[in-house]
Write a protein that holds these residues in place. Sequence first.
Motif, short mmCIF file in Angstrom:
data_model
loop_
_atom_site.label_atom_id
_atom_site.label_comp_id
_atom_site.label_asym_id
_atom_site.label_seq_id
_atom_site.Cartn_x
_atom_site.Cartn_y
_atom_site.Cartn_z
N GLY A 174 0.85 -1.44 0.26
CA GLY A 174 -0.10 -0.04 -0.07
C GLY A 174 0.95 1.23 0.16
O GLY A 174 0.46 2.13 -0.46
N GLY A 221 0.85 3.93 -2.92
CA GLY A 221 0.66 5.17 -2.60
C GLY A 221 1.75 6.44 -3.16
O GLY A 221 1.55 7.37 -3.57
N SER A 245 -6.18 1.11 -5.20
CA SER A 245 -5.50 0.27 -4.54
C SER A 245 -6.52 -0.80 -4.01
O SER A 245 -6.04 -1.93 -3.83
CB SER A 245 -5.20 1.04 -3.16
N SER A 248 -1.79 3.26 1.51
CA SER A 248 -1.82 4.21 0.30
C SER A 248 -2.66 5.21 0.63
O SER A 248 -2.01 6.28 -0.05
CB SER A 248 -2.70 3.45 -0.99
#
Length: 376
Positions: free
Chosen positions: A87, A91, A112, A133
Motif C-alpha cells: 500500500g 501510494g 488500491s 496508500s
Amino acid sequence: MPARDRLSSWNRFLRNRFRIGVKRSGASIYPALQMTICAVGAYAFAEYVLGHEGPLFAATAALISLGFSREPRTRRVLEVGIGCTLGITIGELLLQVLGNGLWQAAIVLFSSLMLARFLDRGVIFTTQLGLQSLLVVLLPAPEGGVFTRSMDAIVGGVFALIVTMLAPRDPRREPKSNIRELLSELSAVLRQVADALVRSDSTLAWHALVRARSTQPQLDLLARSIRDAREIARISPAYRRHLAELGDLRGSVGYLDLAIRSSRVFARRTTSVINHASLSDTAVDKVSEVINDTADAVDILARALGGGESQPTRERHLRQARSELAAVGARLHPASLDVHDLYGDALVMLFRPLVVDLLEATGLSHEEAVSYLSEV
C-alpha cells in the motif's frame, strides 16, 4: 402488548445479553492479555530499539495479527505486513504522478482496493493496502520515510508470531472441546430418534432432524479450531509434538461430518417410517436398541477424541468405541431386526453408512469399516 409484558420481555433480553457478555468476556481474558502484552511490546521495541517516533502501526499490526478472529494468525501477519508495504509503495508511486489532494486520494484509494481484491481475497490485506496508500497521500511522511510504517507493521506481526509460539495454552484444548460438544449433539439426536420410534411420534423425529441440521455451525467451528491448532503447533516448538495427533483429529472430523449428514437423512426417513406405521412392535424395539447402542458408542468416541487423557487411555477408548460400533454393524440387517417392510428396509439400510462413518472416525479404513457390516 401490555406494558408489563414488554417490560418482562426486555428484562429477559437484558439478562440473556448480560449472561452472554459475561461468558464471552471470561473466555476472552487470556487472548486480551496476549494482545495487550504483544501490542505494548511491539510499540516499545519500535520506539526504543528502532528509534521510530510514535510507532502506532507496530501496536495496531500486533493487535490485528492476534485479534479475536479465527482466521489463521500466520495469514493475518502476512496480510498486515505485505498489505502495508504494498500500500505504501502504490501510494508513493501515485503520489509522484498525481500529487496530493482529495480527488487524488479518492483515485489512489479506489485503485488500491481494486488491486488488493485482484491479488487476494483477504479482508485484512485489502484494508491494509487501501489504508496505507491513502495515508501516504493525505498525511506527511513520518521521520525516517514512508516505509517506516511498513517496518512498524512488520515488527507488530513478528511480535504476534512470537507470542503465538510462546503461548502456554495447549492448542488441542479448543478442538477437543468442540469435538465433545459435537458428538454430544450427535448422541442426543440418535437417542431422540430412538425415542421417537418407541413413542411412534413423527414430530419428535422431525425435531431430531432439526437438531441434527443445527449442528452445522459446530462443524464449521470445529474445522476452524483444528486448522488454527495445527498452525500454532507448526510454529511453536513446545507443541510441535502434537501435530500428528491434530492430524488424526482432522481426519476424524471429516468422517464425523459425514456421520452428521447421515443422521439427518436417517432422522428424516424415520419420520416417514413412523407416519406409515411400517415397523412392528418387535422391530421398533430392536431398531431403537441398535440406535441407542450407537449413541452409547458415540459417547465413548467423544471421550476418545475429545478427552484430555493420555495416549494409552485414548487408544483404549477408541478400541472400545470401535468394538461397540462393530457389534452394531453386525446386527444391521433388516431380517435380524424383524423388519419386513420396504420403508423399514430403507431405514435400516440408511443407518449403515452412519455406522461406517463412525467406524472410520475411529481410525479404520473404509474397507475395514464396511467389513464389520452384516452382509445383505
